[in-house]
Design a protein around this motif. Structure first.
Motif, PDB file in Angstrom:
ATOM      1  N   ARG A   1      76.327  68.737  73.976  1.00 41.35           N
ATOM      2  CA  ARG A   1      77.743  69.123  73.950  1.00 41.35           C
ATOM      3  C   ARG A   1      78.615  67.871  73.834  1.00 41.35           C
ATOM      4  O   ARG A   1      78.223  66.779  74.247  1.00 41.35           O
ATOM      5  N   LYS A   2      79.809  68.079  73.287  1.00 43.07           N
ATOM      6  CA  LYS A   2      80.744  66.981  73.077  1.00 43.07           C
ATOM      7  C   LYS A   2      82.073  67.326  73.737  1.00 43.07           C
ATOM      8  O   LYS A   2      82.682  68.351  73.418  1.00 43.07           O
ATOM      9  N   ALA A   3      82.520  66.457  74.653  1.00 46.84           N
ATOM     10  CA  ALA A   3      83.668  66.770  75.491  1.00 46.84           C
ATOM     11  C   ALA A   3      84.750  65.706  75.426  1.00 46.84           C
ATOM     12  O   ALA A   3      84.461  64.509  75.303  1.00 46.84           O
ATOM     13  N   LEU A   4      85.995  66.153  75.552  1.00 52.07           N
ATOM     14  CA  LEU A   4      87.145  65.268  75.715  1.00 52.07           C
ATOM     15  C   LEU A   4      87.834  65.637  77.013  1.00 52.07           C
ATOM     16  O   LEU A   4      88.094  66.825  77.262  1.00 52.07           O
ATOM     17  N   VAL A   5      88.121  64.642  77.860  1.00 51.76           N
ATOM     18  CA  VAL A   5      88.754  64.865  79.155  1.00 51.76           C
ATOM     19  C   VAL A   5      90.051  64.073  79.224  1.00 51.76           C
ATOM     20  O   VAL A   5      90.044  62.842  79.130  1.00 51.76           O
ATOM     21  N   THR A   6      91.179  64.761  79.381  1.00 50.48           N
ATOM     22  CA  THR A   6      92.448  64.055  79.487  1.00 50.48           C
ATOM     23  C   THR A   6      92.668  63.572  80.921  1.00 50.48           C
ATOM     24  O   THR A   6      92.187  64.179  81.876  1.00 50.48           O
ATOM     25  N   GLY A   7      93.378  62.466  81.047  1.00 48.89           N
ATOM     26  CA  GLY A   7      93.556  61.874  82.369  1.00 48.89           C
ATOM     27  C   GLY A   7      92.243  61.438  82.966  1.00 48.89           C
ATOM     28  O   GLY A   7      92.056  61.451  84.188  1.00 48.89           O
ATOM     29  N   GLY A   8      91.308  61.022  82.097  1.00 42.64           N
ATOM     30  CA  GLY A   8      89.954  60.723  82.540  1.00 42.64           C
ATOM     31  C   GLY A   8      89.745  59.337  83.110  1.00 42.64           C
ATOM     32  O   GLY A   8      88.623  58.987  83.467  1.00 42.64           O
ATOM     33  N   ALA A   9      90.809  58.554  83.220  1.00 49.17           N
ATOM     34  CA  ALA A   9      90.663  57.169  83.671  1.00 49.17           C
ATOM     35  C   ALA A   9      90.549  57.034  85.183  1.00 49.17           C
ATOM     36  O   ALA A   9      90.106  55.993  85.683  1.00 49.17           O
ATOM     37  N   GLN A  10      90.953  58.063  85.923  1.00 46.70           N
ATOM     38  CA  GLN A  10      90.909  57.950  87.380  1.00 46.70           C
ATOM     39  C   GLN A  10      90.972  59.337  88.007  1.00 46.70           C
ATOM     40  O   GLN A  10      91.183  60.340  87.329  1.00 46.70           O
TER      41      GLN A  10
ATOM     42  N   ASP B   1      94.721  52.372  78.993  1.00 46.53           N
ATOM     43  CA  ASP B   1      93.672  51.927  78.083  1.00 46.53           C
ATOM     44  C   ASP B   1      92.565  51.152  78.785  1.00 46.53           C
ATOM     45  O   ASP B   1      91.377  51.415  78.560  1.00 46.53           O
ATOM     46  N   ASP B   2      92.936  50.208  79.636  1.00 46.72           N
ATOM     47  CA  ASP B   2      91.921  49.372  80.280  1.00 46.72           C
ATOM     48  C   ASP B   2      91.036  50.188  81.215  1.00 46.72           C
ATOM     49  O   ASP B   2      89.799  50.109  81.157  1.00 46.72           O
ATOM     50  N   LEU B   3      91.669  50.979  82.086  1.00 46.67           N
ATOM     51  CA  LEU B   3      90.899  51.794  83.022  1.00 46.67           C
ATOM     52  C   LEU B   3      90.046  52.819  82.289  1.00 46.67           C
ATOM     53  O   LEU B   3      88.878  53.030  82.621  1.00 46.67           O
ATOM     54  N   GLY B   4      90.637  53.462  81.293  1.00 44.46           N
ATOM     55  CA  GLY B   4      89.903  54.474  80.544  1.00 44.46           C
ATOM     56  C   GLY B   4      88.699  53.900  79.833  1.00 44.46           C
ATOM     57  O   GLY B   4      87.611  54.490  79.835  1.00 44.46           O
ATOM     58  N   ALA B   5      88.879  52.735  79.220  1.00 50.31           N
ATOM     59  CA  ALA B   5      87.765  52.087  78.516  1.00 50.31           C
ATOM     60  C   ALA B   5      86.670  51.683  79.498  1.00 50.31           C
ATOM     61  O   ALA B   5      85.473  51.780  79.181  1.00 50.31           O
ATOM     62  N   GLN B   6      87.053  51.265  80.700  1.00 47.99           N
ATOM     63  CA  GLN B   6      86.062  50.882  81.708  1.00 47.99           C
ATOM     64  C   GLN B   6      85.240  52.091  82.147  1.00 47.99           C
ATOM     65  O   GLN B   6      84.009  52.004  82.300  1.00 47.99           O
ATOM     66  N   VAL B   7      85.906  53.222  82.355  1.00 48.66           N
ATOM     67  CA  VAL B   7      85.179  54.432  82.742  1.00 48.66           C
ATOM     68  C   VAL B   7      84.216  54.842  81.637  1.00 48.66           C
ATOM     69  O   VAL B   7      83.042  55.135  81.884  1.00 48.66           O
TER      70      VAL B   7
END
Length: 264
Positions: free
Chosen positions: A9-18, A42-48
């Motif tokens: 499955r392929k998922a997109l999660v908004t507000g996914g950085a924290q 961007d930074d937090l999201g990319a780290q997750v």
């Protein structure tokens, strides 16, 4: 393979950085899905996304902007080779007594919580429906709140927006069915979770004089909850995995309370 196995499955999660969004991203990935974290941070999201490992990614997304949604969903679909799960989690809460409402703060909550979710459903449908870039159907999970089902002081506008998310969910499920999109649409009602947003709410309602302290505010929530505790990120994340999975294949247009009974 169990019915909660999301392999492929392929998922997109908004507000996914924290917060809840990060927990949902991790739970979907642990169940086997490939996940794109979508966020303004961007930074937090990319780290997750990086911490999830190979096969996952990050896209910049302003949920209040239609063009940003179009770009983010196209990028996520290309990155994952499809899209069949969208979790509309991004949201904000600004505490205020009704007599002190600031119109700008009202509009901001409407824009993020209600418009953002509306656009998320729009672009999920366009991508997942027959003829769309993914075109294989799927599942949309919207994040409402127990605030949509109870009258808790200080969060009138937030509660109204989350009630709106509930209605959006049900109409969207009906439209998807009538038009043959093959996309199930459900929502969850999280209870209070001690994330940054949850802790901020406790501090804010105490600051308004509604409770003598943040601890009293948290105690009031627990007293209203038959399970006798606050929610945990994992409680909400597991509910999202369930609604995205084949175990929920005949669950559609529903609101799932994940609040320990607080909103019953």
């Amino acid at each position: 393979m169990t019915v909660l196995d999301l392999t492929g499955r392929k998922a997109l999660v908004t507000g996914g950085a924290q917060g809840l969004g990060e927990g949902m991203s991790r739970a979907l990935a642990a169940a086997g899905a490939h996940v794109v974290v979508a966020d303004l941070q961007d930074d937090l999201g990319a780290q997750v996304a990086e911490s999830l490992g190979e096969g996952h990614g990050f896209v910049h997304l302003d949920v209040t902007d239609d063009a940003s949604w179009e770009s983010a969903v196209a990028e996520a679909t290309a990155l994952l080779g499809g899209l069949d799960i969208v979790v509309n989690n991004a949201g904000i809460e600004i505490t205020s007594l009704i007599v002190d409402l600031d119109p700008d703060q009202v509009r901001k909550q409407l824009d993020v919580n209600l418009l953002g979710t509306s656009l998320g459903i729009k672009h999920a449908f366009r991508t997942m429906r027959p003829g769309g870039a993914a075109g294989q159907g799927g599942a949309v999970i919207n994040v409402a709140s127990v605030a949509a089902t109870i009258a808790f002081p200080g969060i009138a506008v937030y509660s109204a927006t989350k009630s709106g998310v509930d209605r959006l969910t049900r109409v969207a499920a009906m439209e998807s069915g009538k038009l043959g999109y093959g996309v199930r649409v459900n929502c969850i009602y999280p209870g209070l979770v001690p994330t940054a947003m949850g802790a901020g709410l406790a501090n804010d309602v105490a600051g308004l004089g509604l409770f003598s302290s943040p601890e009293e505010a948290v105690g009031a929530v627990i007293e209203l909850t038959p399970s006798g505790r606050l929610g945990e990120v994992a409680d909400m994340a597991d509910a999202v995995v369930f609604l995205a999975s084949d175990a929920a294949r005949f669950v559609n247009g529903a609101g799932l309370p994940v609040d320990g009974g607080m909103g019953m």
